[in-house]
Design a protein around this motif. Structure first.
Motif, mmCIF file in Angstrom:
data_model
loop_
_atom_site.group_PDB
_atom_site.id
_atom_site.type_symbol
_atom_site.label_atom_id
_atom_site.label_comp_id
_atom_site.label_asym_id
_atom_site.label_seq_id
_atom_site.Cartn_x
_atom_site.Cartn_y
_atom_site.Cartn_z
ATOM 1 N N GLU A 258 0.829 -1.199 0.000
ATOM 2 C CA GLU A 258 0.000 0.000 0.000
ATOM 3 C C GLU A 258 0.866 1.252 0.000
ATOM 4 O O GLU A 258 2.038 1.222 0.388
ATOM 5 N N LEU B 33 -5.077 5.386 -5.338
ATOM 6 C CA LEU B 33 -5.447 4.501 -4.229
ATOM 7 C C LEU B 33 -6.352 3.366 -4.691
ATOM 8 O O LEU B 33 -6.234 2.229 -4.231
ATOM 9 N N ASN C 94 -4.431 0.727 -6.646
ATOM 10 C CA ASN C 94 -3.556 -0.038 -5.767
ATOM 11 C C ASN C 94 -4.313 -1.150 -5.054
ATOM 12 O O ASN C 94 -3.699 -1.993 -4.393
ATOM 13 N N ARG C 95 -5.642 -1.135 -5.153
ATOM 14 C CA ARG C 95 -6.486 -2.181 -4.560
ATOM 15 C C ARG C 95 -7.372 -2.764 -5.668
ATOM 16 O O ARG C 95 -8.569 -2.517 -5.702
#
Length: 253
Positions: free
Chosen positions: A178, A227, A230-231
């Protein structure tokens, strides 16, 4: 916090810099807002803008690469499921239970990563808890090949199952990478300072304020995209379930 929440907070902080800059126009002495002062502030803002743009570009590129890597891994695993099912079918009726467990494994994986209704359980956490592929490995240990062809197929099947298990754990481990919180805080701080410099010398009218608000939302949207990508197994932007659904159509045939 979710990426959407962080995006809203980032937007508020960045636009807050604009409002602070507009407010400082009334508080600072006139000679602090002279043409020479404007030139120096604009020079500093240009440096911050260049560094910020470079960092944002690198982060977006890195997040996109991570997203594409996960998408590729899902596609490869889906193809492995099909090849594994074909190999079990060639092995013979003794592998029927293993094929059933394999299909159930794919169905459970799809329900966990792409549920029809959102649940409170994250996809990565669901993958960690799920161990349906271990049931297939247990079935393979019970198989007793009768001739060379079956022994070769069993060796191939065990290697394929090992590849699927490795892909599962790779998905779990890759999800732990993360963006550091301090990195995000510094990035938002740079953007806030940049917009403060914009507001410091901007005309005080609705058009300028609206334009700066839109720019602040655009910057926070870039942070949101970073963000989210990244997921790749959770959130609004997720990898496609099409490869898994196509694999499920072929399993058991």
């Amino acid at each position: 916090m979710t990426p959407a929440t962080i995006g809203v907070i980032s937007s508020a902080c960045i636009f807050g810099g604009t409002l602070i800059g507009l407010g400082l126009q009334r508080l600072l002495p006139k000679h602090h807002l002279s043409k020479e002062s404007q030139d120096v502030v604009k020079l500093g803002a240009g440096v911050i803008a260049t560094v910020t743009a470079l960092v944002l570009g690198l982060l977006v590129s890195s997040a996109k690469s991570s997203f594409d890597a996960t998408n590729t891994r899902i596609t490869q695993t889906s193809a492995t499921f099909i090849i594994l099912d074909r190999a079990l079918a060639d092995y013979g009726p003794e592998a029927k239970q293993a094929r059933e467990h394999l299909r159930r494994s794919v169905e459970m994986t799809m329900k966990k990563i792409w549920p029809e209704e959102q649940t409170s359980v994250a996809a990565v956490a669901a993958i960690e808890r799920g161990g349906e592929i271990e049931a297939v490995q247990g079935d393979l240990r019970q198989l007793a090949p009768q001739h060379d062809d079956q022994r070769q197929l069993l060796a191939q099947v065990r290697q394929l199952v090992s590849d699927v298990s490795r892909s599962r754990w790779m998905l779990i481990e890759e999800a732990q990478n993360e963006l550091p919180n301090i990195f995000l805080v510094v990035l938002v701080l740079w953007l806030t300072i940049l917009f403060l410099s914009f507001g410091l010398f901007a005309p005080r009218n609705a058009t300028v304020v609206t334009a700066l608000l839109i720019c602040a939302c655009t910057m926070s949207a870039a942070i949101f995209l970073i963000l989210e990508m990244n997921r790749p197994l959770d959130g609004f932007i997720k990898v496609s379930s099409a490869p898994m659904r196509k694999a499920l159509e072929y399993l058991g045939q």
